[in-house]
Design an enzyme around this catalytic site. Structure first.
Site, PDB file in Angstrom:
ATOM      1  N   HIS A   1       0.876  -1.184   0.000  1.00  0.00           N
ATOM      2  CA  HIS A   1       0.000   0.000   0.000  1.00  0.00           C
ATOM      3  C   HIS A   1       0.909   1.227   0.000  1.00  0.00           C
ATOM      4  O   HIS A   1       1.661   1.435  -0.943  1.00  0.00           O
ATOM      5  CB  HIS A   1      -0.924  -0.107   1.209  1.00  0.00           C
ATOM      6  CG  HIS A   1      -2.070   0.854   1.270  1.00  0.00           C
ATOM      7  ND1 HIS A   1      -2.438   1.669   0.241  1.00  0.00           N
ATOM      8  CD2 HIS A   1      -2.958   1.125   2.280  1.00  0.00           C
ATOM      9  CE1 HIS A   1      -3.489   2.402   0.587  1.00  0.00           C
ATOM     10  NE2 HIS A   1      -3.817   2.090   1.832  1.00  0.00           N
TER      11      HIS A   1
ATOM     12  N   HIS B   1      -2.311  -2.239  -9.983  1.00  0.00           N
ATOM     13  CA  HIS B   1      -3.260  -1.634  -9.049  1.00  0.00           C
ATOM     14  C   HIS B   1      -4.521  -2.471  -9.015  1.00  0.00           C
ATOM     15  O   HIS B   1      -4.917  -3.021 -10.045  1.00  0.00           O
ATOM     16  CB  HIS B   1      -3.600  -0.195  -9.482  1.00  0.00           C
ATOM     17  CG  HIS B   1      -4.185   0.598  -8.379  1.00  0.00           C
ATOM     18  ND1 HIS B   1      -5.534   0.579  -8.089  1.00  0.00           N
ATOM     19  CD2 HIS B   1      -3.608   1.411  -7.471  1.00  0.00           C
ATOM     20  CE1 HIS B   1      -5.744   1.358  -7.055  1.00  0.00           C
ATOM     21  NE2 HIS B   1      -4.606   1.872  -6.658  1.00  0.00           N
TER      22      HIS B   1
ATOM     23  N   ASP C   1       2.965   5.349  -7.090  1.00  0.00           N
ATOM     24  CA  ASP C   1       4.223   5.248  -6.350  1.00  0.00           C
ATOM     25  C   ASP C   1       5.443   5.084  -7.231  1.00  0.00           C
ATOM     26  O   ASP C   1       6.569   5.138  -6.743  1.00  0.00           O
ATOM     27  CB  ASP C   1       4.152   4.063  -5.377  1.00  0.00           C
ATOM     28  CG  ASP C   1       3.178   4.341  -4.264  1.00  0.00           C
ATOM     29  OD1 ASP C   1       3.165   5.488  -3.799  1.00  0.00           O
ATOM     30  OD2 ASP C   1       2.430   3.435  -3.870  1.00  0.00           O
TER      31      ASP C   1
HETATM   32  N1  CMC Z   1       4.806  -7.071 -10.492  1.00  0.00           N
HETATM   33  C1  CMC Z   1       4.694  -8.299 -11.052  1.00  0.00           C
HETATM   34  N2  CMC Z   1       3.551  -8.975 -11.127  1.00  0.00           N
HETATM   35  C2  CMC Z   1       2.459  -8.389 -10.603  1.00  0.00           C
HETATM   36  C3  CMC Z   1       2.499  -7.114 -10.017  1.00  0.00           C
HETATM   37  C4  CMC Z   1       3.738  -6.447  -9.973  1.00  0.00           C
HETATM   38  N3  CMC Z   1       3.844  -5.230  -9.435  1.00  0.00           N
HETATM   39  N4  CMC Z   1       1.273  -6.774  -9.578  1.00  0.00           N
HETATM   40  C5  CMC Z   1       0.466  -7.812  -9.880  1.00  0.00           C
HETATM   41  N5  CMC Z   1       1.195  -8.774 -10.512  1.00  0.00           N
HETATM   42  C6  CMC Z   1       0.689 -10.027 -11.076  1.00  0.00           C
HETATM   43  C7  CMC Z   1       0.394 -11.041  -9.992  1.00  0.00           C
HETATM   44  O1  CMC Z   1       1.535 -11.862  -9.747  1.00  0.00           O
HETATM   45  C8  CMC Z   1      -0.748 -11.796 -10.597  1.00  0.00           C
HETATM   46  O2  CMC Z   1      -0.229 -12.665 -11.577  1.00  0.00           O
HETATM   47  P1  CMC Z   1      -0.866 -14.126 -11.761  1.00  0.00           P
HETATM   48  O3  CMC Z   1      -2.265 -13.867 -12.248  1.00  0.00           O
HETATM   49  O4  CMC Z   1       0.016 -14.799 -12.745  1.00  0.00           O
HETATM   50  O5  CMC Z   1      -0.830 -14.771 -10.416  1.00  0.00           O
HETATM   51  C9  CMC Z   1      -1.540 -10.727 -11.344  1.00  0.00           C
HETATM   52  O6  CMC Z   1      -0.568  -9.721 -11.679  1.00  0.00           O
HETATM   53  C10 CMC Z   1      -2.650 -10.087 -10.521  1.00  0.00           C
HETATM   54  O7  CMC Z   1      -2.075  -9.639  -9.302  1.00  0.00           O
HETATM   55  P2  CMC Z   1      -2.845  -9.536  -7.932  1.00  0.00           P
HETATM   56  O8  CMC Z   1      -1.862  -9.607  -6.820  1.00  0.00           O
HETATM   57  O9  CMC Z   1      -3.986 -10.515  -7.941  1.00  0.00           O
HETATM   58  O10 CMC Z   1      -3.462  -8.093  -8.041  1.00  0.00           O
HETATM   59  P3  CMC Z   1      -4.051  -7.268  -6.848  1.00  0.00           P
HETATM   60  O11 CMC Z   1      -5.114  -6.433  -7.418  1.00  0.00           O
HETATM   61  O12 CMC Z   1      -4.406  -8.138  -5.695  1.00  0.00           O
HETATM   62  O13 CMC Z   1      -2.805  -6.393  -6.371  1.00  0.00           O
HETATM   63  C11 CMC Z   1      -1.298  -4.653  -6.015  1.00  0.00           C
HETATM   64  C12 CMC Z   1      -2.666  -5.042  -6.562  1.00  0.00           C
HETATM   65  C13 CMC Z   1      -1.138  -3.137  -6.080  1.00  0.00           C
HETATM   66  C14 CMC Z   1      -1.173  -5.066  -4.544  1.00  0.00           C
HETATM   67  C15 CMC Z   1      -0.215  -5.353  -6.871  1.00  0.00           C
HETATM   68  O14 CMC Z   1      -0.306  -4.955  -8.221  1.00  0.00           O
HETATM   69  C16 CMC Z   1       1.183  -5.120  -6.335  1.00  0.00           C
HETATM   70  O15 CMC Z   1       1.644  -5.837  -5.438  1.00  0.00           O
HETATM   71  N6  CMC Z   1       1.915  -4.078  -6.877  1.00  0.00           N
HETATM   72  C17 CMC Z   1       3.219  -3.768  -6.361  1.00  0.00           C
HETATM   73  C18 CMC Z   1       3.067  -2.944  -5.099  1.00  0.00           C
HETATM   74  C19 CMC Z   1       2.610  -1.550  -5.396  1.00  0.00           C
HETATM   75  O16 CMC Z   1       3.137  -0.874  -6.290  1.00  0.00           O
HETATM   76  N7  CMC Z   1       1.645  -1.053  -4.594  1.00  0.00           N
HETATM   77  C20 CMC Z   1       1.146   0.305  -4.701  1.00  0.00           C
HETATM   78  C21 CMC Z   1      -0.285   0.358  -5.111  1.00  0.00           C
HETATM   79  S1  CMC Z   1      -0.781   2.027  -5.562  1.00  0.00           S
HETATM   80  C22 CMC Z   1      -0.692   2.891  -4.089  1.00  0.00           C
HETATM   81  C23 CMC Z   1      -1.826   2.583  -3.194  1.00  0.00           C
HETATM   82  O17 CMC Z   1      -2.975   2.922  -3.568  1.00  0.00           O
HETATM   83  O18 CMC Z   1      -1.605   2.048  -2.120  1.00  0.00           O
END
Ligand code: CMC
Length: 422
Positions: free
Chosen positions: A262, A301, A357
């Site tokens: 986050h 995201h 970010d």
């Molecule tokens: N790098 C590589 N792979 C990713 C990433 C990433 N940053 N984000 C998602 N994926 C992949 C994930 O491995 C999954 O792949 P698969 O379907 O093969 O298992 C797919 O994309 C969907 O990911 P998810 O984890 O189900 O997506 P989510 O909606 O639960 O997660 C997130 C959203 C923001 C937590 C995630 O994209 C992430 O961890 N990003 C990196 C951390 C980050 O930059 N966070 C800041 C968010 S914006 C600021 C805020 O509002 O807090």
């Protein structure tokens, strides 16, 4: 075509039809079918836990609006304090309202001496500023005997004003403590953002702050002020639903923000860029992400599946800042990462784009903030959004104490076995 949904319980043949409004149907339909029926929705992927009139977000179209105003217009034309007023009150202030609000915030920036002498001085010298921030926000509430009077509007307005005015002071204090620098008092002649930069970095008697840097800080504050039902705001609402005071709730929301998925992501981005170290290492790093050895921090995201409009504004702001401070050497690595990822099938198929970010950390670093402070910089403006949600929740007749149900998967009843017999 009828905007309704019909749900049939195949176990009993009972069916219920309810309206769909704006893509939402009430869960009372399920209770009508069977009061013991539960929706299993980990991480609330399909659950609207509240109605809200504060922030509108369309992830597919890359739209973010506060109270109807596009984020791009607010970032270009407004100031953080005006945006905070908008979030809290629903409309842009008149000139008189803005002048009064600015005066009031400016004149509530000081904190009780005991906060610094007794409380902050008690931290270990290398305490993480976010840990200090979270606990000092909670502690701040103990200084006000009306803090708990949350259903008294003038009292709640006072806490809102105090929190918004004092979070930059607490943040700067945490930083100065960690550096062993003397605390800088708020300076009333400066704007909200310039005052914050001054409290952070003032050395000697010079209170001047570069206007380009102060404006960049203000834009970053505007972009981070609210983002509807994210993890931190959900924490704020859940805590508010038990009718805790806003300081405790904001401390809880800050704790939720602290995590690397986050608000901690901007810190993680810079650490990642430093670890990558040079342009030649970018392809190997992208490959390791694709092999599941880590995430490309600052990408992806939960809601934005096209682009994050905040990221576009931040990228532009980064160049304004670098024109004053000189380019952050990590920028080239970030640009190369972005370019490589946006062309790569892994990221394209998963709709992973730079989020807020990805570039914000580079600006913070260029402004002189240590990486440890980045999440604190997110928490300062988000306090305004949290408080808008706090008040909205308290005024919402449909809300009750948050109390989700669970899907129990543990053991059935079993008898206690004395320790000697185990
Ligand atoms: N790098 C590589 N792979 C990713 C990433 C990433 N940053 N984000 C998602 N994926 C992949 C994930 O491995 C999954 O792949 P698969 O379907 O093969 O298992 C797919 O994309 C969907 O990911 P998810 O984890 O189900 O997506 P989510 O909606 O639960 O997660 C997130 C959203 C923001 C937590 C995630 O994209 C992430 O961890 N990003 C990196 C951390 C980050 O930059 N966070 C800041 C968010 S914006 C600021 C805020 O509002 O807090």
């Amino acid at each position: 075509m009828a905007e309704t949904i019909t749900i049939i319980d195949d176990r009993t043949g009972k069916k219920v039809t309810v309206p769909i409004t704006d893509g939402v149907f009430p869960s009372s339909a399920l209770r009508e079918l069977d009061p013991d029926l539960r929706v299993y929705d980990p991480a609330y992927l399909s659950t609207a836990a509240c109605s809200s009139a504060i922030t509108y977000l369309d992830g597919d179209a890359g739209i973010l609006r506060y109270r109807g105003y596009p984020i791009e217009q607010l970032a270009e034309k407004s100031t953080f304090l005006e945006v905070a007023y908008l979030l809290l009150n629903g409309n842009l202030p008149t000139a008189d309202e803005l002048a009064k609000w600015t005066y009031d915030v400016t004149h509530h920036t000081m904190i009780h001496e005991n906060m610094r002498k007794r409380f902050v001085d008690g931290f270990h010298y290398d305490a993480h500023p976010m840990g200090m921030f979270i606990s000092s926000v909670a502690a701040l509430g103990t200084f006000y005997d009306d803090a708990k009077d949350i259903f008294n509007k003038p009292a709640l307005d006072r806490q809102t004003l105090r929190l918004i005015a004092k979070v930059p002071t607490l943040a700067a204090m945490a930083y100065r403590f960690s550096k062993g620098l003397s605390f800088v008092q708020p300076e009333n002649s400066l704007s909200y953002s310039a005052n914050f930069l001054n409290m952070m970095f003032k050395i000697g008697n010079d209170d001047t702050v570069d206007p380009v840097l102060a404006r960049a800080m203000d834009i970053l504050f505007i972009l981070h002020a609210d983002h509807e039902q994210n993890c931190g705001t959900t924490a704020m609402r859940v805590i508010a639903s038990s009718n805790a005071d806003p300081y405790s709730a904001a401390a809880g929301a800050s704790a939720a923000l602290y995590g690397p998925l986050h608000g901690g992501a901007n810190e993680a981005v810079v650490r990642m860029l430093e670890e990558i170290g040079s342009l030649e290492n970018v392809p190997a790093f992208i490959q390791s992400v694709k092999e599941g050895k880590g995430r490309l921090m600052g990408f992806g995201h939960r809601v934005y599946k096209n682009y994050d409009p905040r990221a576009t504004i931040i990228k532009k702001t980064a160049y304004d800042v670098f024109a004053v401070t000189g380019k952050n050497p990590l920028l080239d690595i970030a640009l190369k990462l972005e370019e490589t990822a946006l062309k790569d099938d892994y990221f394209v198929q998963r709709k992973l784009y730079p989020n807020v970010d990805f570039y914000s950390g580079l600006i913070y670093q260029a402004l002189g903030f240590p990486v440890d402070m980045f999440t604190v910089l997110f928490a300062i403006p988000r306090t305004a959004g949290w408080l808008a949600h706090f008040a909205e929740l308290l005024g919402d007749k449909e809300q009750k104490i948050s109390r989700p149900r669970q899907w129990y998967k543990g053991p059935d009843e079993r008898d206690y076995v004395p320790i000697a017999a185990r």
